[in-house]
Design a protein around this motif. Structure first.
Motif, PDB file in Angstrom:
ATOM      1  N   LEU A  17       3.794   6.212 -27.090  1.00 57.54           N
ATOM      2  CA  LEU A  17       3.893   6.303 -28.547  1.00 57.54           C
ATOM      3  C   LEU A  17       5.357   6.266 -28.933  1.00 57.54           C
ATOM      4  N   ILE A  18       5.701   5.378 -29.842  1.00 58.28           N
ATOM      5  CA  ILE A  18       7.057   5.323 -30.401  1.00 58.28           C
ATOM      6  C   ILE A  18       6.991   5.857 -31.814  1.00 58.28           C
ATOM      7  N   ILE A  19       7.780   6.868 -32.098  1.00 61.46           N
ATOM      8  CA  ILE A  19       7.819   7.432 -33.441  1.00 61.46           C
ATOM      9  C   ILE A  19       9.277   7.510 -33.880  1.00 61.46           C
ATOM     10  N   TYR A  20       9.535   7.113 -35.120  1.00 60.80           N
ATOM     11  CA  TYR A  20      10.934   7.003 -35.528  1.00 60.80           C
ATOM     12  C   TYR A  20      11.083   7.274 -37.023  1.00 60.80           C
ATOM     13  N   TYR A  21      12.314   7.582 -37.403  1.00 59.99           N
ATOM     14  CA  TYR A  21      12.693   7.672 -38.812  1.00 59.99           C
ATOM     15  C   TYR A  21      13.806   6.657 -39.031  1.00 59.99           C
ATOM     16  N   SER A  22      13.759   5.959 -40.142  1.00 63.22           N
ATOM     17  CA  SER A  22      14.779   4.947 -40.424  1.00 63.22           C
ATOM     18  C   SER A  22      15.024   4.895 -41.918  1.00 63.22           C
ATOM     19  N   TRP A  23      16.271   4.687 -42.280  1.00 60.50           N
ATOM     20  CA  TRP A  23      16.645   4.639 -43.702  1.00 60.50           C
ATOM     21  C   TRP A  23      17.763   3.611 -43.872  1.00 60.50           C
ATOM     22  N   SER A  24      18.104   3.287 -45.068  1.00 59.70           N
ATOM     23  CA  SER A  24      19.175   2.346 -45.376  1.00 59.70           C
ATOM     24  C   SER A  24      18.872   0.966 -44.815  1.00 59.70           C
ATOM     25  N   ASN A  25      19.606   0.522 -43.782  1.00 60.33           N
ATOM     26  CA  ASN A  25      19.448  -0.837 -43.252  1.00 60.33           C
ATOM     27  C   ASN A  25      18.287  -0.998 -42.274  1.00 60.33           C
ATOM     28  N   GLY A  26      17.642   0.086 -41.942  1.00 62.08           N
ATOM     29  CA  GLY A  26      16.519  -0.017 -41.011  1.00 62.08           C
ATOM     30  C   GLY A  26      16.931  -0.276 -39.583  1.00 62.08           C
ATOM     31  N   ASN A  27      18.119   0.183 -39.190  1.00 63.46           N
ATOM     32  CA  ASN A  27      18.603  -0.076 -37.831  1.00 63.46           C
ATOM     33  C   ASN A  27      17.746   0.602 -36.764  1.00 63.46           C
ATOM     34  N   ILE A  60       3.065   2.590 -32.479  1.00 58.88           N
ATOM     35  CA  ILE A  60       4.315   2.885 -33.176  1.00 58.88           C
ATOM     36  C   ILE A  60       4.007   3.514 -34.524  1.00 58.88           C
ATOM     37  N   LEU A  61       4.838   4.453 -34.935  1.00 54.02           N
ATOM     38  CA  LEU A  61       4.606   5.201 -36.161  1.00 54.02           C
ATOM     39  C   LEU A  61       5.938   5.579 -36.788  1.00 54.02           C
ATOM     40  N   LYS A  62       6.017   5.456 -38.099  1.00 50.39           N
ATOM     41  CA  LYS A  62       7.239   5.796 -38.814  1.00 50.39           C
ATOM     42  C   LYS A  62       7.099   7.151 -39.499  1.00 50.39           C
ATOM     43  N   ILE A  63       8.149   7.957 -39.434  1.00 44.12           N
ATOM     44  CA  ILE A  63       8.197   9.242 -40.126  1.00 44.12           C
ATOM     45  C   ILE A  63       8.668   9.007 -41.561  1.00 44.12           C
ATOM     46  N   ASP A  64       7.960   9.588 -42.519  1.00 40.42           N
ATOM     47  CA  ASP A  64       8.359   9.507 -43.924  1.00 40.42           C
ATOM     48  C   ASP A  64       8.398  10.896 -44.533  1.00 40.42           C
ATOM     49  N   THR A  65       9.375  11.137 -45.376  1.00 40.02           N
ATOM     50  CA  THR A  65       9.434  12.412 -46.086  1.00 40.02           C
ATOM     51  C   THR A  65       8.476  12.383 -47.273  1.00 40.02           C
ATOM     52  N   VAL A  66       7.948  13.534 -47.626  1.00 43.74           N
ATOM     53  CA  VAL A  66       7.049  13.624 -48.781  1.00 43.74           C
ATOM     54  C   VAL A  66       7.796  13.245 -50.051  1.00 43.74           C
ATOM     55  N   VAL A  67       9.012  13.762 -50.175  1.00 44.79           N
ATOM     56  CA  VAL A  67       9.866  13.413 -51.312  1.00 44.79           C
ATOM     57  C   VAL A  67      10.903  12.412 -50.822  1.00 44.79           C
ATOM     58  N   PRO A  68      10.832  11.154 -51.250  1.00 48.61           N
ATOM     59  CA  PRO A  68      11.778  10.140 -50.769  1.00 48.61           C
ATOM     60  C   PRO A  68      13.215  10.443 -51.218  1.00 48.61           C
ATOM     61  N   TYR A  69      14.166  10.015 -50.402  1.00 52.45           N
ATOM     62  CA  TYR A  69      15.556  10.114 -50.825  1.00 52.45           C
ATOM     63  C   TYR A  69      15.792   9.065 -51.908  1.00 52.45           C
ATOM     64  N   THR A 106      15.982   8.129 -34.033  1.00 54.20           N
ATOM     65  CA  THR A 106      16.599   8.658 -35.246  1.00 54.20           C
ATOM     66  C   THR A 106      17.945   7.989 -35.509  1.00 54.20           C
ATOM     67  N   PRO A 107      18.308   7.852 -36.773  1.00 52.61           N
ATOM     68  CA  PRO A 107      19.697   7.492 -37.086  1.00 52.61           C
ATOM     69  C   PRO A 107      20.554   8.745 -36.957  1.00 52.61           C
ATOM     70  N   THR A 108      21.858   8.563 -36.912  1.00 50.32           N
ATOM     71  CA  THR A 108      22.771   9.703 -36.874  1.00 50.32           C
ATOM     72  C   THR A 108      23.132  10.105 -38.295  1.00 50.32           C
ATOM     73  N   TRP A 109      22.870  11.358 -38.615  1.00 51.77           N
ATOM     74  CA  TRP A 109      23.241  11.910 -39.924  1.00 51.77           C
ATOM     75  C   TRP A 109      24.207  13.058 -39.673  1.00 51.77           C
ATOM     76  N   TRP A 110      25.451  12.828 -39.974  1.00 54.04           N
ATOM     77  CA  TRP A 110      26.468  13.869 -39.816  1.00 54.04           C
ATOM     78  C   TRP A 110      26.442  14.468 -38.409  1.00 54.04           C
ATOM     79  N   TYR A 111      26.514  13.574 -37.422  1.00 53.26           N
ATOM     80  CA  TYR A 111      26.673  13.913 -36.012  1.00 53.26           C
ATOM     81  C   TYR A 111      25.430  14.504 -35.355  1.00 53.26           C
ATOM     82  N   THR A 112      24.311  14.525 -36.075  1.00 52.74           N
ATOM     83  CA  THR A 112      23.076  15.011 -35.464  1.00 52.74           C
ATOM     84  C   THR A 112      21.914  14.129 -35.908  1.00 52.74           C
TER      85      THR A 112
END
Length: 202
Positions: A42-52, A68-77, A117-123
């Motif tokens: 199972l591949i599960i991921y979160y992606s935002w902006s450019n979808g890298n 494969i499955l994408k993680i989405d927040t209930v409240v979008p950014y 995951t993308p890197t958000w502020w070093y994590t």
């Protein structure tokens, strides 16, 4: 005892019909895996902006024939790029874990789970942190991978710490350009080698 049983199976297969061949092949797989059917990755991921991160996740999926499955927040950014960057910094600093949408899959059905995951502020992105803390990874194999723009930070270390009870292997850091764009900087050969190492888990 197990080895003698396995050795008998190929000899029998030559004498039986194609239908029985399939049955014996299935039996052989069960013997080799201790009576437990192998489960798909199972591949599960979160992606935002450019979808890298999504791009890397789909590379892995295409070579492994996995779910494969994408993680989405209930409240979008929302807002501008800078708005989301500032919100992300605030969430990371507070240790905030946003609510994510329910997953239409049972994690317990998989032995190997690749988490991107993308890197958000070093994590890791806060949404990924939410996901990891919701799971029981006892006895699972977890493959963490991350994308970054040149500052990988401590993402992999943090992901490993969040996967309590898991066997964490084949971690991977993939770099895109530092301007926030989608130009891949990590050589494709390195990504291919990583994908092969994941395939070797089966």
């Amino acid at each position: 005892m197990w080895s003698s049983t396995v050795c008998v199976i190929p000899a029998l297969m030559k004498k039986k019909s194609k239908a029985l061949d399939l049955e014996l092949t299935s039996s052989s797989m069960l013997i080799e895996t201790g009576g437990k059917k192998m489960k798909k990755l199972l591949i599960i991921y979160y992606s935002w902006s450019n979808g890298n991160t999504e791009r890397i996740a789909k590379m892995l999926q295409s070579e492994t024939d996995s779910d494969i499955l994408k993680i989405d927040t209930v409240v979008p950014y929302s807002g501008s790029y800078d708005d989301v960057v500032n919100q992300g910094q605030n969430e990371v600093q507070r240790g905030y874990e946003p609510e994510i949408k329910p997953l239409d899959i049972n994690i317990a059905d998989y032995d190997v789970i690749a988490v991107g995951t993308p890197t958000w502020w070093y994590t890791m992105a806060p949404a990924v942190k939410t996901f990891l803390h919701q799971q029981d990874f006892t006895g699972k194999t977890v493959v963490p991978f991350m994308t970054n723009g040149g500052w990988p930070g401590h993402v992999i270390k943090d992901m490993k710490a969040a996967c309590k009870g898991a066997n964490v292997v084949c971690d991977m850091q993939i770099q895109f350009d530092s301007t926030g764009g989608s130009n891949l900087e990590t050589p494709q050969e390195q990504i291919n080698e990583w994908i092969q190492s994941v395939k070797n888990l089966f």
